[in-house]
Scaffold this active site. Structure first.
Site, PDB file in Angstrom:
ATOM      1  N   ASP A   1       8.169   5.736  -2.394  1.00  0.00           N
ATOM      2  CA  ASP A   1       7.494   6.918  -1.936  1.00  0.00           C
ATOM      3  C   ASP A   1       7.058   6.810  -0.389  1.00  0.00           C
ATOM      4  O   ASP A   1       6.218   7.289   0.156  1.00  0.00           O
ATOM      5  CB  ASP A   1       6.106   7.570  -2.689  1.00  0.00           C
ATOM      6  CG  ASP A   1       5.183   6.332  -2.791  1.00  0.00           C
ATOM      7  OD1 ASP A   1       5.699   4.883  -2.443  1.00  0.00           O
ATOM      8  OD2 ASP A   1       4.078   6.307  -3.324  1.00  0.00           O
TER       9      ASP A   1
ATOM     10  N   THR B   1       7.227  -1.365  -3.249  1.00  0.00           N
ATOM     11  CA  THR B   1       6.772  -0.565  -4.246  1.00  0.00           C
ATOM     12  C   THR B   1       7.890   0.048  -4.970  1.00  0.00           C
ATOM     13  O   THR B   1       8.770   0.368  -4.235  1.00  0.00           O
ATOM     14  CB  THR B   1       5.778   0.875  -3.628  1.00  0.00           C
ATOM     15  OG1 THR B   1       5.467   1.563  -4.806  1.00  0.00           O
ATOM     16  CG2 THR B   1       6.486   1.509  -2.521  1.00  0.00           C
TER      17      THR B   1
ATOM     18  N   ILE C   1       6.088  -2.164 -17.966  1.00  0.00           N
ATOM     19  CA  ILE C   1       7.366  -2.785 -18.140  1.00  0.00           C
ATOM     20  C   ILE C   1       8.311  -2.320 -17.038  1.00  0.00           C
ATOM     21  O   ILE C   1       9.131  -3.236 -16.754  1.00  0.00           O
ATOM     22  CB  ILE C   1       8.338  -2.711 -19.203  1.00  0.00           C
ATOM     23  CG1 ILE C   1       8.371  -1.130 -19.751  1.00  0.00           C
ATOM     24  CG2 ILE C   1       7.258  -3.200 -20.640  1.00  0.00           C
ATOM     25  CD1 ILE C   1       9.535  -0.788 -20.758  1.00  0.00           C
TER      26      ILE C   1
ATOM     27  N   ARG D   1       3.975   7.690  -9.396  1.00  0.00           N
ATOM     28  CA  ARG D   1       2.682   8.349  -8.713  1.00  0.00           C
ATOM     29  C   ARG D   1       3.139   9.465  -8.509  1.00  0.00           C
ATOM     30  O   ARG D   1       3.312  10.545  -9.466  1.00  0.00           O
ATOM     31  CB  ARG D   1       2.274   7.632  -7.408  1.00  0.00           C
ATOM     32  CG  ARG D   1       0.876   7.482  -7.328  1.00  0.00           C
ATOM     33  CD  ARG D   1       0.555   6.815  -6.354  1.00  0.00           C
ATOM     34  NE  ARG D   1       0.338   5.485  -6.432  1.00  0.00           N
ATOM     35  CZ  ARG D   1      -0.771   4.655  -6.961  1.00  0.00           C
ATOM     36  NH1 ARG D   1      -1.783   5.287  -7.043  1.00  0.00           N
ATOM     37  NH2 ARG D   1      -0.563   3.416  -7.129  1.00  0.00           N
TER      38      ARG D   1
ATOM     39  N   ASP E   1       7.762   2.663  -6.261  1.00  0.00           N
ATOM     40  CA  ASP E   1       7.759   4.194  -6.512  1.00  0.00           C
ATOM     41  C   ASP E   1       8.738   4.705  -5.378  1.00  0.00           C
ATOM     42  O   ASP E   1       9.028   5.963  -5.461  1.00  0.00           O
ATOM     43  CB  ASP E   1       6.264   4.595  -5.860  1.00  0.00           C
ATOM     44  CG  ASP E   1       5.176   4.111  -6.902  1.00  0.00           C
ATOM     45  OD1 ASP E   1       5.667   4.167  -8.026  1.00  0.00           O
ATOM     46  OD2 ASP E   1       3.976   4.404  -6.562  1.00  0.00           O
TER      47      ASP E   1
ATOM     48  N   ARG F   1      -5.822  -3.855  -6.165  1.00  0.00           N
ATOM     49  CA  ARG F   1      -6.238  -2.711  -5.669  1.00  0.00           C
ATOM     50  C   ARG F   1      -7.663  -3.037  -5.103  1.00  0.00           C
ATOM     51  O   ARG F   1      -8.603  -3.580  -5.857  1.00  0.00           O
ATOM     52  CB  ARG F   1      -6.291  -1.583  -6.471  1.00  0.00           C
ATOM     53  CG  ARG F   1      -5.058  -1.555  -7.547  1.00  0.00           C
ATOM     54  CD  ARG F   1      -4.590  -0.184  -7.220  1.00  0.00           C
ATOM     55  NE  ARG F   1      -3.185  -0.085  -8.031  1.00  0.00           N
ATOM     56  CZ  ARG F   1      -1.832   0.172  -7.553  1.00  0.00           C
ATOM     57  NH1 ARG F   1      -1.894   0.086  -6.272  1.00  0.00           N
ATOM     58  NH2 ARG F   1      -0.973   0.190  -8.206  1.00  0.00           N
TER      59      ARG F   1
ATOM     60  N   GLY G   1       0.555  -2.173  -5.971  1.00  0.00           N
ATOM     61  CA  GLY G   1       1.140  -2.633  -7.281  1.00  0.00           C
ATOM     62  C   GLY G   1       2.358  -3.428  -6.995  1.00  0.00           C
ATOM     63  O   GLY G   1       3.172  -3.237  -5.893  1.00  0.00           O
TER      64      GLY G   1
ATOM     65  N   GLY H   1       2.912  -0.540  -0.324  1.00  0.00           N
ATOM     66  CA  GLY H   1       3.075   0.956  -0.148  1.00  0.00           C
ATOM     67  C   GLY H   1       2.413   1.662   0.866  1.00  0.00           C
ATOM     68  O   GLY H   1       1.860   0.920   1.666  1.00  0.00           O
ATOM     69  N   ASP H   2       2.461   2.865   0.631  1.00  0.00           N
ATOM     70  CA  ASP H   2       1.839   3.985   1.587  1.00  0.00           C
ATOM     71  C   ASP H   2       0.252   3.469   1.922  1.00  0.00           C
ATOM     72  O   ASP H   2      -0.277   3.358   2.900  1.00  0.00           O
ATOM     73  CB  ASP H   2       1.712   5.343   1.429  1.00  0.00           C
ATOM     74  CG  ASP H   2       1.736   5.506  -0.146  1.00  0.00           C
ATOM     75  OD1 ASP H   2       1.308   4.558  -0.987  1.00  0.00           O
ATOM     76  OD2 ASP H   2       1.586   6.765  -0.497  1.00  0.00           O
TER      77      ASP H   2
HETATM   78  N1  LIG Z   1      -7.441   4.586   3.274  1.00  0.00           N
HETATM   79  C1  LIG Z   1      -7.282   3.146   3.262  1.00  0.00           C
HETATM   80  N2  LIG Z   1      -8.144   2.457   3.920  1.00  0.00           N
HETATM   81  C2  LIG Z   1      -8.191   1.164   4.015  1.00  0.00           C
HETATM   82  N3  LIG Z   1      -7.366   0.321   3.198  1.00  0.00           N
HETATM   83  C3  LIG Z   1      -6.439   1.171   2.203  1.00  0.00           C
HETATM   84  C4  LIG Z   1      -6.731   2.551   2.156  1.00  0.00           C
HETATM   85  N4  LIG Z   1      -5.720   2.829   1.206  1.00  0.00           N
HETATM   86  C5  LIG Z   1      -5.378   2.029   0.718  1.00  0.00           C
HETATM   87  N5  LIG Z   1      -5.848   0.797   1.312  1.00  0.00           N
HETATM   88  C6  LIG Z   1      -5.572  -0.617   0.643  1.00  0.00           C
HETATM   89  O1  LIG Z   1      -4.249  -0.795   0.337  1.00  0.00           O
HETATM   90  C7  LIG Z   1      -4.208  -1.291  -0.861  1.00  0.00           C
HETATM   91  C8  LIG Z   1      -3.176  -0.631  -1.696  1.00  0.00           C
HETATM   92  O2  LIG Z   1      -2.975   0.579  -1.537  1.00  0.00           O
HETATM   93  P1  LIG Z   1      -2.534   1.552  -3.042  1.00  0.00           P
HETATM   94  O3  LIG Z   1      -3.357   0.956  -4.058  1.00  0.00           O
HETATM   95  O4  LIG Z   1      -2.509   2.850  -2.569  1.00  0.00           O
HETATM   96  O5  LIG Z   1      -0.898   0.814  -3.250  1.00  0.00           O
HETATM   97  P2  LIG Z   1       0.128   1.021  -2.259  1.00  0.00           P
HETATM   98  O6  LIG Z   1       0.239  -0.058  -1.069  1.00  0.00           O
HETATM   99  O7  LIG Z   1       0.356   2.465  -1.881  1.00  0.00           O
HETATM  100  O8  LIG Z   1       1.252   0.382  -3.493  1.00  0.00           O
HETATM  101  P3  LIG Z   1       1.676   0.979  -4.789  1.00  0.00           P
HETATM  102  O9  LIG Z   1       1.836   2.521  -4.687  1.00  0.00           O
HETATM  103  O10 LIG Z   1       3.022   0.591  -4.893  1.00  0.00           O
HETATM  104  O11 LIG Z   1       0.865   0.717  -5.834  1.00  0.00           O
HETATM  105  C9  LIG Z   1      -5.637  -0.592  -1.421  1.00  0.00           C
HETATM  106  O12 LIG Z   1      -5.950  -1.230  -2.627  1.00  0.00           O
HETATM  107  C10 LIG Z   1      -6.415  -0.858  -0.300  1.00  0.00           C
HETATM  108  O13 LIG Z   1      -6.997  -2.365  -0.187  1.00  0.00           O
HETATM  109  O1  LIG Z   2      -1.409  -0.826 -11.727  1.00  0.00           O
HETATM  110  P1  LIG Z   2      -2.329   0.431 -11.566  1.00  0.00           P
HETATM  111  O2  LIG Z   2      -3.308   0.443 -10.644  1.00  0.00           O
HETATM  112  O3  LIG Z   2      -2.491   0.991 -12.888  1.00  0.00           O
HETATM  113  O4  LIG Z   2      -1.482   1.632 -10.820  1.00  0.00           O
HETATM  114  C1  LIG Z   2      -0.325   2.187 -11.484  1.00  0.00           C
HETATM  115  C2  LIG Z   2       0.510   2.990 -10.280  1.00  0.00           C
HETATM  116  O5  LIG Z   2       1.034   2.013  -9.820  1.00  0.00           O
HETATM  117  C3  LIG Z   2       2.509   2.036  -9.646  1.00  0.00           C
HETATM  118  O6  LIG Z   2       3.194   1.232 -10.441  1.00  0.00           O
HETATM  119  C4  LIG Z   2       2.928   1.652  -8.457  1.00  0.00           C
HETATM  120  O7  LIG Z   2       2.473   2.488  -7.243  1.00  0.00           O
HETATM  121  C5  LIG Z   2       2.652   3.616  -9.927  1.00  0.00           C
HETATM  122  O8  LIG Z   2       3.873   4.135 -10.069  1.00  0.00           O
HETATM  123  C6  LIG Z   2       1.460   3.739 -10.769  1.00  0.00           C
HETATM  124  O9  LIG Z   2       1.006   4.871 -10.873  1.00  0.00           O
HETATM  125 MG   LIG Z   3       1.418   3.881  -2.892  1.00  0.00          MG
END
Ligand SMILES: Nc1ncnc2c1ncn2[C@@H]1O[C@H](COP(=O)(O)OP(=O)(O)OP(=O)(O)O)[C@@H](O)[C@H]1O
Ligand SMILES: O=P(O)(O)OC[C@H]1O[C@](O)(CO)[C@@H](O)[C@@H]1O
Ligand SMILES: [Mg+2]
Length: 320
Positions: A130, A126, A251, A172, A128, A73, A12, A103-104
């Site tokens: 988190d 992020t 938003i 999340r 979040d 994503r 995100g 993020g994570d």
């Molecule tokens: N287990 C995994 N192995 C490889 N790539 C991963 C894995 N998990 C996540 N990713 C990659 O990281 C991208 C971002 O991860 P995720 O959608 O969990 O968001 P995030 O980085 O945690 O940020 P946010 O939680 O703020 O949206 C994923 O769309 C994917 O491309």
């Molecule tokens: O943009 P998407 O894929 O709908 O994801 C929404 C998620 O992304 C975040 O905005 C950031 O991780 C979360 O708070 C929420 O759960």
């Molecule tokens: Mg995340």
């Protein structure tokens, strides 16, 4: 020796990601490195969407929300063949190291790439908040401001109509945004993923507060815990008080980054380049007690847990 650095934003989008891209670009160029921006996160890495970054590309973006590189994503990145193609794309452009802002989930991608031989540094970006190993992630404080402004507005209308309002907040599975926003917005009740607080308990507390003369309330709840529309109907039915649910939605993710996020992103971006030049890889950047730190990304993902701010919850309850 590192000569070309790649940078991408993933997951995100979060306000302040642009400030981090700018900081990485300026710091790297000032150190005589080349910078390649990878568009649309790991998806763009796989699809070979890359652009050369100069200072002119990142001018006037420190104050802009979203991410100029785009994000995505891309769950397919968990497949090894997809990652192999992605790494090949990087080597073709002679990219020696990669900075990943996300993020994570994005950290897992960074971990895999490092284990496959490409030095990566993760920067927490992020809303979040988190991500383990850091007090704050880029975007959190801006989202918090947006949420509190929305709660202020809900307080006005709830008080005027003597209604109960439920406000659903992103995060999340992390209640940081909800908890902090509840304190700042003066919410009466808080439902968080980290604590057990059933709708039956909530109802008891609402009835108590009505008995004590309170005629409106705002309930803050983290997303994914309840269907808030159904919860509103349940509360209305049981209390005979008009109850409305508001989902703040996307938003919360946009908007001009607040000063703290701009500074955090600038510091972290510069620091990530410095770490790569010092030979570090597979690290993630954090800020603890206002000091920049870095951890092994595997350890951060596996063993480090974001502590729950139980003292904040106690404070919030004392303020009801
Ligand atoms: N287990 C995994 N192995 C490889 N790539 C991963 C894995 N998990 C996540 N990713 C990659 O990281 C991208 C971002 O991860 P995720 O959608 O969990 O968001 P995030 O980085 O945690 O940020 P946010 O939680 O703020 O949206 C994923 O769309 C994917 O491309
Ligand atoms: O943009 P998407 O894929 O709908 O994801 C929404 C998620 O992304 C975040 O905005 C950031 O991780 C979360 O708070 C929420 O759960
Ligand atoms: Mg995340």
């Amino acid at each position: 020796m590192i000569k070309i650095i790649g940078i991408l934003t993933s997951g995100g989008d979060a306000p302040g990601m642009n400030a981090a891209i700018r900081a990485v670009t300026h710091t790297a160029l000032n150190k005589g490195l080349n910078v390649i921006g990878i568009q649309d996160g790991f998806l763009g890495l796989f699809k070979n969407r890359m652009i050369q970054l100069q200072k002119s590309n990142v001018s006037n973006i420190i104050n802009r929300g979203g991410t100029l590189l785009g994000s995505a994503r891309f769950p397919e990145f968990s497949q090894k063949d997809i990652r192999l193609t992605s790494i090949k794309n990087l080597y073709q452009r002679k990219i020696d190291a990669l900075i990943i802002i996300g993020g994570d989930g994005s950290y897992i991608g960074a971990k895999y790439l490092t284990n496959m031989g490409l030095p990566c540094i993760g920067i927490p970006g992020t809303i979040d908040n988190d991500v383990a190993g850091t007090d704050y992630s880029i975007g959190y404080f801006t989202a918090l401001e947006t949420i509190v402004e929305a709660i202020d507005r809900l307080q006005d209308t709830s008080a005027s109509h003597k209604r109960i309002s439920i406000v659903e907040i992103m995060g999340r599975y992390c209640g940081d945004l909800t908890l902090a926003a509840s304190i700042a917005g003066g919410c009466e009740f808080i439902i968080l993923p980290e604590i057990t607080y059933t709708k039956e308990n909530l109802l008891i507390d609402i009835k108590k507060s009505i008995k004590n003369g309170k005629n409106h309330a705002v309930i803050a709840i983290t997303e994914h815990l309840y269907d808030v529309k159904k919860l509103a109907r349940y509360i209305q039915e049981k209390t005979k008080r008009e109850t409305r649910a508001t989902t703040l939605g996307y938003i919360q993710r946009g908007g001009t980054p607040v000063v703290y996020d701009r500074i955090l992103a600038s510091r972290m971006g510069s620091y990530a380049v410095k770490l790569l030049l010092e030979g570090y890889q597979g690290r993630c950047v954090g800020i603890i007690n206002e000091v920049l730190v870095h951890h092994d990304i595997n350890n951060a993902l596996k063993y480090m847990k974001k502590p729950f701010k139980s003292d904040w919850l106690v404070t919030a309850k004392n303020l009801y």
